[in-house]
Enzyme design. Structure first.
Site, PDB file in Angstrom:
ATOM      1  N   HIS A  70       0.841  -1.217   0.000  1.00 46.04           N
ATOM      2  CA  HIS A  70       0.000   0.000   0.000  1.00 46.04           C
ATOM      3  C   HIS A  70       0.867   1.254   0.000  1.00 46.04           C
ATOM      4  CE1 HIS A  70      -3.515   2.524   1.415  1.00 46.04           C
ATOM      5  NE2 HIS A  70      -2.512   3.245   1.885  1.00 46.04           N
ATOM      6  N   GLU A  71       1.792   1.320   0.931  1.00 52.60           N
ATOM      7  CA  GLU A  71       2.594   2.553   1.070  1.00 52.60           C
ATOM      8  C   GLU A  71       3.453   2.812  -0.161  1.00 52.60           C
ATOM      9  OE1 GLU A  71       0.598   3.242   4.437  1.00 52.60           O
ATOM     10  OE2 GLU A  71       1.777   4.575   3.164  1.00 52.60           O
TER      11      GLU A  71
ATOM     12  N   HIS B  19       1.725   4.762  -2.700  1.00 51.54           N
ATOM     13  CA  HIS B  19       1.835   6.224  -2.507  1.00 51.54           C
ATOM     14  C   HIS B  19       3.189   6.717  -2.990  1.00 51.54           C
ATOM     15  CE1 HIS B  19      -1.888   6.451  -0.374  1.00 51.54           C
ATOM     16  NE2 HIS B  19      -1.487   5.887   0.745  1.00 51.54           N
TER      17      HIS B  19
ATOM     18  N   HIS C  91      -5.432   7.235  -2.323  1.00 50.03           N
ATOM     19  CA  HIS C  91      -6.293   6.164  -1.817  1.00 50.03           C
ATOM     20  C   HIS C  91      -7.401   5.872  -2.826  1.00 50.03           C
ATOM     21  CE1 HIS C  91      -4.866   6.841   2.561  1.00 50.03           C
ATOM     22  NE2 HIS C  91      -4.221   5.844   1.969  1.00 50.03           N
TER      23      HIS C  91
END
Lengths: 431, 90
Positions: free
Chosen positions: A126-127, A130, A136
Site C-alpha cells: 500500500h505505502e 503512494h 487512496h
C-alpha cells in the site's frame, strides 16, 4: 483509483531500509526481503525497477524506509499501537519524496493468521503505491484502500488488483516489452522470506560478488544466476540485480541435500524447462524450485565414471548440451536423450575459450559467454570464435560492480586456450 | 439512528478534516459547514470504508474511524476534488 499530482520521471528507483522494527519478531533480512517483494509487486506491472542500496552506500536512495514512533520530524506523527499504521510521501524532488515510514509501535508480522499483528507485506505494498504516486482508492479489492484489510497472502504470489494496475499504468504506462527473446516460462518466483531467526543468531558472512570466481553461472528463464558456495545472486532480464545481497542456496532450491556444498555447473534444459544443478559426479533435476527425484550420475550424459564438470550449457542453435571439464568437452543431444558419439573433443575448437571455465551461459540475446575468475569471453550468437576484445571484466557488465582498477592485485584474465594449429609461443613456467 | 452526541460530531468532523473529506478550518473565514456538506463528506468516507452511504454519523461509521489505517488523507486536496467534479460535469 486516485492519482497524486506527481510521479517519478526515472524508471529505476533506489531504496534502502535505514531503521528496522524494534518491537517485532521479524529479522532485518526478513524485513528487507518483504520490502523487495512489495516493490517487485509494483515493478512487475509497470517496468519500474528497484535497486536496493547497500547500507554503506553514501547515495541518498529515492525511497528511504524507516520504522519510527510518535513524532518523527514529519507532519504525520504516529499514534501508538493501532490507529495510523504507516505513511509514504508522493514522488518529487524534495528529499523526503518517496520516503516511507512504518509505526514501530505496531506488531509487524509476516505470514501470521489474520488478527495477529499487522501484516508488513500488505501495508508495504500500500505505502509503496503512494511512494509511486497513487492516492487512496475506494475500489473494493484495491490495496490502496485507506483502511487495513489484513494479510494478502504469500508475497511472491500476490498480484495487484485491476484498479491498482490501471492507476499505476496511468502514471507509468504499460510494461515495456523487454528487448530480449521472451523467456518461454515466467522467471522463478523468489523464495519466501526466511522464517524469523532467534534475535541474536549470527548472520553468516556473505562473499563479495565483485570478486568473481563463481562456482556456476546459468541463464534460468531469462534470469542469470551466479552461484558461489551456499549463496547465489540473481540478475533480472532488465540487467538489475534482484538484490546486492545473495540468497541462500538451500533455502531456494527445495530438496537440495545439505551435504551439497558447491554447485559446479548449472543450466536450464530447454525442452521441458527443468533446471539441472551439478556437483561432483552427480546432478540434481528441479521442476521450478522443487527437487524432482534422486540425484543422477554424470555418466547418463556421456561422461566417464567419476568425472566431474567445470561448466555446462545448452546451445539454442542446435539443441545440444555441452559439458566441459578442463580442456575437453562432451556433447549431449537433448532431443534424442543420448550423448553424441565422437566425444570428448578439445575445447580449443571454441576459439579463445579459457581452459577449465567456471561456467558457460547463453544470454537472452543468444550470445555465448565463458566465465572464469573475474572475466568473461563473449562468443557472438552462432559463433565459436571469441570476440577479439575478450576477455572483459565481468563485474561492471553483470554484477553492478566498479571496473577493476589497475591495482596490482586486481585479477588478471587467465590465459585463453591456444588457437588451433601450431604456435611458436614460448610459455614461461609461471605463465 | 439516534442523533450522534456533540462529542461524536466533533470527533467525526475532526477525523473527516484530517483525512481530507472536509476543508481545514480557517480562523479568519470560519466558513460555515452546511449540514449538506457534512453529509456529503460522510458519504464519501463511507464509500472508502465500504459502508452503506447514508451520510449519517452512525455508530458503525464512528467505529470505522478508529480502525487501523494509512496516515495519508483519502481525498487529495479539496481543490483537486472540485477540479475533478468540474471535469466530470463537463
Amino acid at each position: 483509483y486516485a492519482l497524486s499530482s506527481s510521479k517519478w520521471e526515472k524508471r529505476t528507483l533506489t531504496w534502502r531500509v535505514r531503521s528496522f522494527p524494534q518491537s517485532s519478531a521479524l529479522t532485518a533480512e526478513t524485513v528487507r526481503t518483504l520490502m523487495h517483494h512489495a516493490l517487485s509487486t509494483w515493478g512487475i506491472e509497470s517496468g519500474l525497477r528497484f535497486q536496493e542500496l547497500d547500507s554503506q552506500d553514501p547515495t541518498e536512495p529515492d525511497i528511504l524506509i524507516d520504522f519510527a514512533r510518535a513524532y518523527h520530524q514529519d507532519s504525520y506523527p504516529f499514534d501508538g499501537q493501532g490507529g495510523t499504521l504507516a505513511h509514504a510521501f508522493f514522488p518529487g524532488e524534495h528529499p523526503i519524496s518517496g520516503d516511507t515510514h512504518f509505526d514501530d509501535e505496531e506488531t509487524w508480522t509476516y505470514g501470521s493468521k489474520d488478527g495477529e499483528g499487522t501484516d508488513l507485506f500488505a501495508v508495504a505494498v500500500h505505502e509503496f503505491g503512494h511512494a509511486l504516486g497513487l492516492g487512496h482508492s475506494s475500489a473494493p479489492n484495491s490495496i490502496m484502500r485507506p483502511f487495513y484489510q489484513g494479510p494478502v497472502g504469500e508475497p511472491h504470489k500476490y498480484r495487484l488488483s485491476q484498479d491498482d494496475r490501471e492507476g499505476l499504468q496511468q502514471l507509468y504506462g504499460k510494461v515495456p516489452e523487454t528487448p530480449y527473446d521472451k523467456p518461454t516460462r515466467k522467471p522463478l518466483a523468489p523464495a519466501p522470506p526466511p522464517p524469523a531467526l532467534p534475535p541474536d543468531s549470527p548472520s553468516l558472512p556473505v562473499p563479495d560478488r565483485c570478486d568473481g570466481n563463481f562456482d556456476a553461472i546459468a541463464n534460468i528463464r531469462g534470469e542469470i544466476f551466479f552461484f558461489k558456495g551456499p549463496w547465489f545472486w540473481r540478475l533480472q532480464p532488465s540487467g538489475q540485480l534482484v538484490s546486492p545481497r545473495p540468497a541462500r542456496l538451500h533455502r531456494f532450491w527445495e530438496g537440495l541435500p545439505a551435504e551439497v556444498k558447491v554447485i559446479q555447473a548449472a543450466y536450464a534444459r530447454h525442452p521441458d524447462g527443468r533446471i539441472l544443478l551439478f556437483s561432483g559426479p552427480q546432478f540434481w533435476v528441479f521442476q521450478d524450485r522443487q527437487l524432482e527425484g534422486a540425484p543422477r550420475p554424470l555418466t547418463e550424459l556421456g561422461l566417464p565414471a567419476g568425472e566431474e564438470v567445470d561448466a555446462v550449457f545448452s546451445w539454442p542453435l542446435n539443441g545440444k548440451t555441452y559439458l566441459i571439464r578442463g580442456g575437453r568437452y562432451w556433447r549431449y543431444d537433448e532431443a534424442a536423450a543420448r550423448p553424441d558419439p565422437g566425444y570428448p573433443r578439445d575445447l580449443s575448437l571454441w576459439e579463445g575459450a579459457p581452459h577449465a571455465p567456471d561456467d558457460v551461459s547463453v544470454s537472452n540475446a543468444g550470445d555465448t559467454y565463458f566465465f572464469k575468475g573475474a572475466h568473461y569471453w563473449r562468443f557472438p550468437k552462432g559463433s565459436v570464435k571469441a570476440d577479439p576484445d575478450s576477455p572483459q571484466p565481468m563485474g561492471p557488465k553483470w554484477l553492478d560492480c566498479p571496473a577493476p582498477s589497475a591495482r596490482p592485485h586486481s585479477p588478471r584474465p587467465p590465459r585463453a586456450t591456444l588457437e588451433p594449429g601450431t604456435c611458436d609461443c614460448s610459455c614461461e613456467i609461471n605463465e | 439512528a439516534p442523533e450522534p452526541s456533540a462529542q461524536d460530531v466533533s470527533l467525526g468532523v475532526e477525523w473527516l478534516t484530517r483525512y481530507g473529506y472536509l476543508p481545514p478550518p480557517h480562523p479568519a473565514q470560519a466558513q460555515l459547514q452546511s449540514p449538506a456538506k457534512l453529509r456529503d463528506a460522510i458519504k464519501v468516507m463511507q464509500r472508502f470504508a465500504g459502508l452503506p452511504e447514508t451520510g449519517i454519523l452512525d455508530r458503525v461509521t464512528m467505529a470505522t474511524m478508529q480502525r487501523p489505517r494509512c496516515s495519508l488523507p483519502d481525498v487529495l486536496g479539496v481543490a483537486e476534488l472540485v477540479r475533478r467534479r468540474r471535469r466530470r460535469r463537463r
